[in-house]
Design a protein around this motif. Structure first.
Motif, PDB file in Angstrom:
ATOM      1  N   THR A  57       0.820  -1.200   0.000  1.00 55.27           N
ATOM      2  CA  THR A  57       0.000   0.000   0.000  1.00 55.27           C
ATOM      3  C   THR A  57       0.864   1.265   0.000  1.00 55.27           C
ATOM      4  N   PHE A  58       2.002   1.183   0.679  1.00 54.83           N
ATOM      5  CA  PHE A  58       2.887   2.353   0.751  1.00 54.83           C
ATOM      6  C   PHE A  58       4.128   2.110  -0.099  1.00 54.83           C
ATOM      7  N   ARG A  59       4.703   3.190  -0.621  1.00 50.78           N
ATOM      8  CA  ARG A  59       6.001   3.082  -1.281  1.00 50.78           C
ATOM      9  C   ARG A  59       7.043   2.829  -0.201  1.00 50.78           C
ATOM     10  N   SER A  60       8.104   2.113  -0.559  1.00 48.03           N
ATOM     11  CA  SER A  60       9.058   1.723   0.476  1.00 48.03           C
ATOM     12  C   SER A  60       9.693   2.934   1.160  1.00 48.03           C
ATOM     13  N   ASN A  61       9.762   4.058   0.424  1.00 42.52           N
ATOM     14  CA  ASN A  61      10.385   5.226   1.044  1.00 42.52           C
ATOM     15  C   ASN A  61       9.361   6.197   1.630  1.00 42.52           C
ATOM     16  N   GLN A  62       8.082   5.783   1.604  1.00 44.10           N
ATOM     17  CA  GLN A  62       7.041   6.692   2.067  1.00 44.10           C
ATOM     18  C   GLN A  62       7.110   6.870   3.583  1.00 44.10           C
ATOM     19  N   ASP A  63       6.885   8.097   3.999  1.00 45.03           N
ATOM     20  CA  ASP A  63       6.944   8.385   5.419  1.00 45.03           C
ATOM     21  C   ASP A  63       5.544   8.214   6.015  1.00 45.03           C
ATOM     22  N   ARG A  65       3.274   7.431   9.454  1.00 43.36           N
ATOM     23  CA  ARG A  65       3.417   7.356  10.902  1.00 43.36           C
ATOM     24  C   ARG A  65       2.895   6.028  11.427  1.00 43.36           C
ATOM     25  N   GLU A  66       3.331   5.700  12.632  1.00 42.14           N
ATOM     26  CA  GLU A  66       2.907   4.460  13.265  1.00 42.14           C
ATOM     27  C   GLU A  66       1.417   4.489  13.577  1.00 42.14           C
ATOM     28  N   ARG A  67       0.811   3.336  13.637  1.00 44.93           N
ATOM     29  CA  ARG A  67      -0.613   3.198  13.906  1.00 44.93           C
ATOM     30  C   ARG A  67      -1.399   4.224  13.095  1.00 44.93           C
ATOM     31  N   VAL A  68      -1.178   4.129  11.790  1.00 39.48           N
ATOM     32  CA  VAL A  68      -1.700   5.153  10.889  1.00 39.48           C
ATOM     33  C   VAL A  68      -3.229   5.209  10.892  1.00 39.48           C
ATOM     34  N   MET A  69      -3.885   4.083  11.210  1.00 44.29           N
ATOM     35  CA  MET A  69      -5.353   4.089  11.232  1.00 44.29           C
ATOM     36  C   MET A  69      -5.918   4.892  12.405  1.00 44.29           C
ATOM     37  N   ASP A  70      -5.121   5.090  13.439  1.00 45.48           N
ATOM     38  CA  ASP A  70      -5.582   5.916  14.559  1.00 45.48           C
ATOM     39  C   ASP A  70      -5.432   7.378  14.150  1.00 45.48           C
ATOM     40  N   SER A  71      -6.354   7.842  13.284  1.00 46.07           N
ATOM     41  CA  SER A  71      -6.140   9.139  12.653  1.00 46.07           C
ATOM     42  C   SER A  71      -6.734  10.314  13.428  1.00 46.07           C
ATOM     43  N   MET A  72      -7.631  10.048  14.368  1.00 45.25           N
ATOM     44  CA  MET A  72      -8.197  11.161  15.133  1.00 45.25           C
ATOM     45  C   MET A  72      -7.156  11.701  16.115  1.00 45.25           C
TER      46      MET A  72
END
Ligand SMILES: Nc1nc2c(ncn2[C@@H]2O[C@H](COP(=O)(O)OP(=O)(O)OP(=O)(O)O)[C@@H](O)[C@H]2O)c(=O)[nH]1
Ligand SMILES: [Mg+2]
Length: 627
Positions: A57-63, A65-72
């Motif tokens: 889903t992400f490019r290998s160099n994409q930044d 953040r951790e626990r990206v689904m916890d977006s609130m």
């Protein structure tokens, strides 16, 4: 489901991919819908991170953040998931829709309705902690719906991991919850979610997450339903969108949804309205992608669904056949929400009137099935019903950040009268502590009318205690429990039905120090008063009469003057040494304040912070009501 989306990609629908073209993803054999469920903190959101990465889903160099689904914001600050959220990943030719759910019991309502969207679950269990109360709750709900599970024993890297025992406990739990034979044949994956690794045995070689993906594809069935049947979409979430209007999120149970076509909204009260599908989206990684049509099993977001409610059905325009509306467990507690009528009212907030408050609370009750709103005989006062103190604290914190001022009272449990007997909600509480703290914990639970029902000593220096306790008894206990166990104890609980009223439970044994006049707090007064108890205010803070400025070490309230100036005749003695003697004030968090307040007290909430106060600010009124 707060997945962030860029709207710039929205294009005309004629060239959009269709989810039901032959050979495309919609062929339902290539689709899986799965929810990830567990007790709080067992690693769900972390595992979803790893699944997103390994599915490309992400490019290998994409930044990212951790626990990206916890977006609130609040999810990130508290490190917990509050709202269920959708994402989708690809594994080979299969599209896997994943719903990440919250593990805290206060948000159990989110999990309950999420389960109606999926065909199976990933049940995560911490390899050291084993199944905990919320594991039981979510599993029981999934089993009731007939869903199969893939069991993931997570955190096998923990030094205290005991995967074999934990797996046995998981089997016992399935049996205890009367799982069917098929449900009992669950595959087991051992994982280190944080490193994105998994294995088929506890000792086996740990590789990437392929075994987990394989288990999902082979064990969770593809969605049923026919694309040619009359349309049924079960709405599990409604989210406002400033561009698109209310977006209905849900699952196509059968039939095919197409943009620009008319559909019938079937409401809970049996009324119907016809609307047009303005735009249609599916989830792809962290994005929402527009499509022209979507078939059975698709998890979609639909624009233009003005007036649709949670748990309702979007059905065929000509042949509407609604599904059974979703219901979730009843609330067990309530809290009074009222306008802020303190002398400082209106200083910090933009929304301060009862009309503002009512509108906001109504909106919450519509968008959140586990919250209910009740008006009272006063337009300035509302009762909000929900599942727990954290759920309330989150709602209050959100309102505060949106610019609201309000005040709230002590949480109250909901009693019932059955055959003339008053009953109250009970919790099954599970406590895991080091042996040395056991005595104290048992004693404190006893004071709160908790009855020990089970004790297990793992022989690891820690013991696991189970109690049956009135929900009332647990209100306000968490902070004390953490202090008593030096922050090392685990306390979780789960609503366990109604039983006879247990009698008086003393909620707080201390009184309050109450300001007897308004003004600014002086260092001189602080030094003189701190022997009486612990102060919540420091020099320079502004107070009003009737505000709670500290906790009295005795059981009664005490009116004090925190604005007292030193007499001029004493000028010669150094003021500097006063400051040295000052103990810094105790600044309580919102949750701690909710645990602290008694029935005759309120928490004043504003965008700039909160204060504690007596309900009656005038000491004479207070005397009159207690007399
Ligand atoms: N040691 C270890 N820690 C892990 C592992 N997976 C997750 N964690 C940690 O466990 C904590 C909780 O992780 P989350 O992914 O937020 O847990 P969650 O189940 O989503 O929590 P809620 O959504 O609040 O119920 C975090 O500090 C993670 O870093 C693992 O495999 N090993
Ligand atoms: Mg989470």
């Amino acid at each position: 489901m707060g997945v962030q989306v860029s709207h710039s990609e929205t294009t005309s629908d004629s060239r959009l991919p269709s989810l039901s073209e032959p050979g495309s993803l919609s062929q339902t054999t290539q689709l899986r819908n799965v929810a990830i469920v567990a007790h709080v903190d067992h690693g769900k959101t972390t595992l979803v991170d790893a699944m997103l990465w390994q599915s490309g889903t992400f490019r290998s160099n994409q930044d990212v953040r951790e626990r990206v689904m916890d977006s609130m914001d609040l999810e990130r600050e508290k490190g917990i998931t509050i709202m269920a959220k959708n994402t989708a990943v690809r594994y080979g030719d299969t599209r896997i829709n994943i719903v990440d759910t919250p593990g805290h019991s206060d948000f159990g309502g989110e999990v309950e309705r999420t389960l109606r969207m999926v065909d199976g679950i990933m049940l995560l269990v911490d390899a050291a902690e084993g199944p905990l109360p919320q594991t039981r709750f979510v599993l029981s709900k999934a089993l009731e719906l007939g869903l199969p599970a893939v069991v993931v024993i997570n955190k096998i890297d923990r030094s205290d991991a005991r995967p074999q025992q934990v797996l046995n406990d998981v089997y016992d739990l399935f049996i205890d919850l009367e799982a069917s034979d098929h449900q009992l044949e669950f595959p087991v994956i051992y994982a280190i979610a944080r490193e994105g690794r998994s294995a088929l045995s506890a000792e086996g070689p740990v590789g990437d997450l392929r075994p987990l993906f394989e288990a999902i594809v082979s064990h969770i069935p593809p969605p049923g339903g026919h694309g040619a049947d009359p349309l049924q979409v079960l709405v599990t979430n409604v989210q406002p969108d400033s561009y698109l209007g209310p977006l209905a999120v849900g699952r196509v149970i059968q039939g095919t949804l197409r943009t620009r076509e008319m559909v019938t909204l079937c409401h809970r009260d049996d009324s119907r309205t016809r609307v047009q599908v303005n735009a249609l989206f599916v989830y792809e990684g962290l994005e929402r992608v527009e499509v022209s049509e979507a078939g059975p099993g698709s998890i979609v977001a639909i624009a233009g669904m003005e007036g649709i409610g949670l748990g309702e059905t979007i059905a065929d325009a000509e042949n509407p056949d609604p599904l059974k509306p979703i219901s979730v467990d009843e609330p067990t507690m309530s809290m009074e929400f009222r306008i802020n009528d303190s002398p400082f009212s209106g200083r910090a907030g933009r929304f301060v009137t009862s009309r503002h408050l009512r509108e906001r609370l109504r909106k919450e009750a519509t968008g959140n099935l586990s919250i209910r709103l009740e008006e009272t005989d006063s337009p300035d006062r509302f009762l909000v019903y929900g599942r727990g103190e954290l759920q309330m604290a989150i709602l209050i914190e959100q309102m505060r950040r949106e610019g609201y001022e309000l005040s709230v009272g002590m949480p109250q449990v909901l009693t019932r009268k059955i055959d003339g007997e008053v009953q109250e909600p009970y919790e099954a509480a599970l406590i895991d502590v080091a042996e040395e703290f056991m005595g104290l914990v048992v004693q404190k639970m006893g004071i709160r009318r908790g009855l020990m029902t089970r004790m297990v000593n793992h022989g690891s220096g820690r013991v696991r205690l189970e109690f049956s306790i009135p929900s009332r008894g647990l209100i306000g206990y968490r902070t004390e429990f953490l202090t008593d166990t030096k922050g090392t104890g685990i306390l979780t609980h789960l609503f366990d039905g109604y039983r006879a009223w247990a009698g008086t439970i003393v909620h707080r044994t201390t009184g309050a120090l109450v300001a007897d006049r308004g003004g600014r707090v002086t260092g001189y007064a602080v030094v003189n008063l701190q022997e009486r108890g612990e102060l919540f205010v420091g020099p320079g803070d502004e107070v009003y009469r009737g505000m709670i400025v500290g906790e009295n070490s005795r059981d009664a309230d005490l009116d004090v003057n925190v604005t007292k100036e030193k007499k001029l005749t004493n000028m010669r003695s150094s003021t500097a040494d006063n400051f040295e003697k000052q103990v810094p004030p105790r600044r309580m968090s919102l949750e701690e304040s909710i645990e602290f307040v008694r029935d005759d007290e309120l928490i004043e909430i504003t965008p700039s912070g909160f204060r504690l106060r007596k309900r009656h600010l005038d000491p004479n009124d207070r005397k009159r009501t207690t007399a």
